[in-house]
Design an enzyme around this catalytic site. Sequence first.
Site, PDB file in Angstrom:
ATOM      1  N   HIS A 115      36.147  34.905  32.142  1.00 34.86           N
ATOM      2  CA  HIS A 115      37.399  35.037  32.894  1.00 34.86           C
ATOM      3  C   HIS A 115      37.257  36.094  34.001  1.00 34.86           C
ATOM      4  CE1 HIS A 115      41.655  35.259  33.781  1.00 34.86           C
ATOM      5  NE2 HIS A 115      41.641  36.559  33.534  1.00 34.86           N
ATOM      6  N   LYS A 124      52.016  40.519  27.921  1.00 39.51           N
ATOM      7  CA  LYS A 124      51.790  39.067  27.975  1.00 39.51           C
ATOM      8  C   LYS A 124      50.929  38.681  26.781  1.00 39.51           C
ATOM      9  CE  LYS A 124      52.095  37.912  32.880  1.00 39.51           C
ATOM     10  NZ  LYS A 124      51.341  37.401  34.050  1.00 39.51           N
ATOM     11  N   ARG A 131      55.039  41.673  39.993  1.00 39.66           N
ATOM     12  CA  ARG A 131      53.978  41.531  38.991  1.00 39.66           C
ATOM     13  C   ARG A 131      53.016  40.404  39.365  1.00 39.66           C
ATOM     14  NH1 ARG A 131      54.220  41.963  32.359  1.00 39.66           N
ATOM     15  NH2 ARG A 131      51.995  41.520  32.056  1.00 39.66           N
ATOM     16  N   HIS A 189      43.481  34.898  40.976  1.00 38.45           N
ATOM     17  CA  HIS A 189      43.611  34.073  39.772  1.00 38.45           C
ATOM     18  C   HIS A 189      43.803  32.591  40.059  1.00 38.45           C
ATOM     19  CE1 HIS A 189      43.610  37.861  37.718  1.00 38.45           C
ATOM     20  NE2 HIS A 189      43.838  37.308  36.540  1.00 38.45           N
ATOM     21  N   LYS A 223      48.834  49.196  36.675  1.00 40.88           N
ATOM     22  CA  LYS A 223      49.437  48.099  35.918  1.00 40.88           C
ATOM     23  C   LYS A 223      50.755  48.545  35.310  1.00 40.88           C
ATOM     24  CE  LYS A 223      49.157  44.187  33.102  1.00 40.88           C
ATOM     25  NZ  LYS A 223      48.400  43.133  32.506  1.00 40.88           N
ATOM     26  N   GLU A 228      38.531  43.192  37.166  1.00 38.92           N
ATOM     27  CA  GLU A 228      39.961  43.512  37.125  1.00 38.92           C
ATOM     28  C   GLU A 228      40.210  44.911  37.702  1.00 38.92           C
ATOM     29  OE1 GLU A 228      42.136  41.246  36.276  1.00 38.92           O
ATOM     30  OE2 GLU A 228      41.184  39.867  34.857  1.00 38.92           O
ATOM     31  N   HIS A 234      41.371  30.308  38.184  1.00 34.96           N
ATOM     32  CA  HIS A 234      41.875  29.299  37.252  1.00 34.96           C
ATOM     33  C   HIS A 234      41.184  27.948  37.508  1.00 34.96           C
ATOM     34  CE1 HIS A 234      44.806  26.917  35.043  1.00 34.96           C
ATOM     35  NE2 HIS A 234      44.892  26.134  36.099  1.00 34.96           N
ATOM     36  N   GLU A 286      57.666  39.192  35.616  1.00 37.37           N
ATOM     37  CA  GLU A 286      56.997  38.552  36.756  1.00 37.37           C
ATOM     38  C   GLU A 286      57.959  37.739  37.616  1.00 37.37           C
ATOM     39  OE1 GLU A 286      52.986  37.199  35.822  1.00 37.37           O
ATOM     40  OE2 GLU A 286      53.080  35.827  37.510  1.00 37.37           O
ATOM     41  N   ARG A 324      60.190  36.192  13.316  1.00 33.18           N
ATOM     42  CA  ARG A 324      60.943  36.388  14.568  1.00 33.18           C
ATOM     43  C   ARG A 324      60.594  37.693  15.274  1.00 33.18           C
ATOM     44  NH1 ARG A 324      65.315  34.122  11.484  1.00 33.18           N
ATOM     45  NH2 ARG A 324      65.378  31.902  11.916  1.00 33.18           N
ATOM     46  N   ASN A 368      47.994  38.785  39.911  1.00 30.96           N
ATOM     47  CA  ASN A 368      47.269  37.511  39.881  1.00 30.96           C
ATOM     48  C   ASN A 368      46.355  37.333  41.081  1.00 30.96           C
ATOM     49  OD1 ASN A 368      48.400  36.538  37.437  1.00 30.96           O
ATOM     50  ND2 ASN A 368      50.303  36.141  38.530  1.00 30.96           N
TER      51      ASN A 368
HETATM   52  P1  NAD Z   1      37.053  38.672  24.596  1.00 23.62           P
HETATM   53  O1  NAD Z   1      38.200  39.165  23.846  1.00 23.62           O
HETATM   54  O2  NAD Z   1      36.579  37.299  24.343  1.00 23.62           O
HETATM   55  O3  NAD Z   1      35.847  39.685  24.412  1.00 23.62           O
HETATM   56  C1  NAD Z   1      34.620  39.404  25.039  1.00 23.62           C
HETATM   57  C2  NAD Z   1      33.450  39.470  24.065  1.00 23.62           C
HETATM   58  O4  NAD Z   1      33.135  40.826  23.825  1.00 23.62           O
HETATM   59  C3  NAD Z   1      33.708  38.846  22.707  1.00 23.62           C
HETATM   60  O5  NAD Z   1      32.551  38.169  22.298  1.00 23.62           O
HETATM   61  C4  NAD Z   1      33.949  40.052  21.800  1.00 23.62           C
HETATM   62  O6  NAD Z   1      33.592  39.805  20.467  1.00 23.62           O
HETATM   63  C5  NAD Z   1      33.063  41.077  22.428  1.00 23.62           C
HETATM   64  N1  NAD Z   1      33.495  42.460  22.253  1.00 23.62           N
HETATM   65  C6  NAD Z   1      34.743  42.955  22.393  1.00 23.62           C
HETATM   66  N2  NAD Z   1      34.715  44.298  22.305  1.00 23.62           N
HETATM   67  C7  NAD Z   1      33.441  44.638  22.090  1.00 23.62           C
HETATM   68  C8  NAD Z   1      32.771  45.883  21.927  1.00 23.62           C
HETATM   69  N3  NAD Z   1      33.422  47.044  22.031  1.00 23.62           N
HETATM   70  N4  NAD Z   1      31.442  45.875  21.709  1.00 23.62           N
HETATM   71  C9  NAD Z   1      30.766  44.692  21.657  1.00 23.62           C
HETATM   72  N5  NAD Z   1      31.325  43.497  21.830  1.00 23.62           N
HETATM   73  C10 NAD Z   1      32.648  43.480  22.045  1.00 23.62           C
HETATM   74  O7  NAD Z   1      37.297  38.715  26.189  1.00 23.62           O
HETATM   75  P2  NAD Z   1      38.077  39.685  27.177  1.00 23.62           P
HETATM   76  O8  NAD Z   1      37.360  39.594  28.444  1.00 23.62           O
HETATM   77  O9  NAD Z   1      38.338  41.016  26.569  1.00 23.62           O
HETATM   78  O10 NAD Z   1      39.483  38.959  27.304  1.00 23.62           O
HETATM   79  C11 NAD Z   1      39.609  37.699  27.897  1.00 23.62           C
HETATM   80  C12 NAD Z   1      40.932  37.118  27.477  1.00 23.62           C
HETATM   81  O11 NAD Z   1      41.965  37.968  27.929  1.00 23.62           O
HETATM   82  C13 NAD Z   1      41.209  35.748  28.062  1.00 23.62           C
HETATM   83  O12 NAD Z   1      41.684  34.920  27.051  1.00 23.62           O
HETATM   84  C14 NAD Z   1      42.305  36.005  29.080  1.00 23.62           C
HETATM   85  O13 NAD Z   1      43.179  34.911  29.215  1.00 23.62           O
HETATM   86  C15 NAD Z   1      43.005  37.180  28.473  1.00 23.62           C
HETATM   87  N6  NAD Z   1      43.749  38.018  29.422  1.00 23.62           N
HETATM   88  C16 NAD Z   1      45.020  38.336  29.100  1.00 23.62           C
HETATM   89  C17 NAD Z   1      45.756  39.144  29.946  1.00 23.62           C
HETATM   90  C18 NAD Z   1      47.149  39.560  29.559  1.00 23.62           C
HETATM   91  O14 NAD Z   1      47.838  40.165  30.380  1.00 23.62           O
HETATM   92  N7  NAD Z   1      47.573  39.288  28.360  1.00 23.62           N
HETATM   93  C19 NAD Z   1      45.184  39.639  31.122  1.00 23.62           C
HETATM   94  C20 NAD Z   1      43.866  39.294  31.411  1.00 23.62           C
HETATM   95  C21 NAD Z   1      43.149  38.483  30.540  1.00 23.62           C
HETATM   96  N1  GLY Z   2      47.158  39.959  33.937  1.00 27.85           N
HETATM   97  C1  GLY Z   2      48.315  39.697  34.722  1.00 27.85           C
HETATM   98  C2  GLY Z   2      49.563  40.311  34.167  1.00 27.85           C
HETATM   99  O1  GLY Z   2      49.545  40.979  33.178  1.00 27.85           O
HETATM  100  O2  GLY Z   2      50.597  40.106  34.727  1.00 27.85           O
END
Ligand code: NAD
Ligand code: GLY
Length: 370
Positions: free
Chosen positions: A267, A144, A242, A249, A228, A186, A253, A238, A122, A246
């Site tokens: 992404h 998030k 917030r 986005h 942010k 971003e 999407h 949101e 939990r 997006n």
């Molecule tokens: P990711 O986590 O897939 O990382 C991208 C690639 O880089 C992976 O292959 C990873 O192994 C590699 N990598 C990571 N750090 C590294 C480093 N220092 N050196 C070498 N390689 C490295 O992708 P991302 O772009 O970081 O994240 C995308 C995800 O984030 C999506 O799922 C998206 O939905 C999510 N997201 C979430 C939020 C949120 O607010 N929670 C906001 C934006 C995106």
């Molecule tokens: N990435 C959008 C948010 O965190 O609200």
Amino acid sequence: MLSVPVGLGDRAYEVLIGTRLLDRAGETLLPHLPRKRTAIVTDQTVCDHHGERLAAALEAAGIAVLEVIALPPGEQTKSFEYLADLSDRLLALNLDRGDAIVAFGGGVVGDLAGFAAAIYKRGIDFIQIPTTLLAQVDSSVGGKTAIDTPRGKNMIGAFHQPRLVLADLDVLATLPQRELAAGYAEVIKYGLLGDAEFFAWLEEHGAEVMARKSGPLAHAVARSVQMKAQIVAEDEREAGRRGLLNLGHTFAHALETETGHGGALLHGEAVGAGCALAFRFSAALGLCSQADADRATRGVAASGLPTQLDQVAGHPFNVDRLIAHMGQDKKAEGGKLTFILARSIGDAFIAKGVEPGPLRDFLIAEGAVP
Ligand code: NAD
Ligand code: GLY
């Protein structure tokens, strides 16, 4: 080292931004780990590059690293399957509510480990150590967390704030250039949505950020996180403002759904194209000047990100399929589409109830096909 506070009352936390933070992670994390033990959740690539260094830093401060759980890299890991696997591995370690886990990786690891922390017994604490530019400026901040399902991305999740975020700029040295550009989308997004001065700064210094020059990179990360943090503190769930985060986005999407959430379109790349499209759509609707839309497009394109539909794998896109995907977006209400549109650079707003007609005309003018 810069500290950016995220003001959320009794769940407030700091985002620490700087260099050599990983080596000092033990002493920094210690106050958040009263039982002096943790598990590190990461992916195999991050683990190979930096895992030993983080584990050694924690152990040097007397923190027992019970396990380094290295999951396969990539979006497919944000799934029920890996959530179950991760939860089971944490249970096997007998971690309890007095413990915290460490999410060490990009947005995939942060979203999955954060969600696991939200539901594990939990809810236990977690600490974000983001290793991609995207995760440092966006996904590690704001709480998030989510996994994907075959019906859509981030469809199952929770708001669960981390106790601390440690953004070490040095770890970005090993990040592939394409991933850096995806994160830069971003960064530009923050300038476009709410800070014209920052956007102008990026026009001048973006190439240095992309070349990983430490001063400009630190400024870009810090300003993004400040924006942010401020927005999240005002509107954690949101309900309103917030939503500005997006920007781009809704288009992104739809493009990601068409291209299959794989390596064909990252992404951040989709967000870059989406931001340019959102500004051009705003201009087409007479909301912002064509000059600002062109400037936004140039700003995104300068880092090598796509800005046009014909630069995205899968072109030409069917216009009705794109619009149907937009209708599946979490922001859509009662079949009406929500977009983040702009009056000018640095002045975005939430536009609810956007009519499909003008959108369809716009997408066809952009190269989508009936
Ligand atoms: P990711 O986590 O897939 O990382 C991208 C690639 O880089 C992976 O292959 C990873 O192994 C590699 N990598 C990571 N750090 C590294 C480093 N220092 N050196 C070498 N390689 C490295 O992708 P991302 O772009 O970081 O994240 C995308 C995800 O984030 C999506 O799922 C998206 O939905 C999510 N997201 C979430 C939020 C949120 O607010 N929670 C906001 C934006 C995106
Ligand atoms: N990435 C959008 C948010 O965190 O609200």
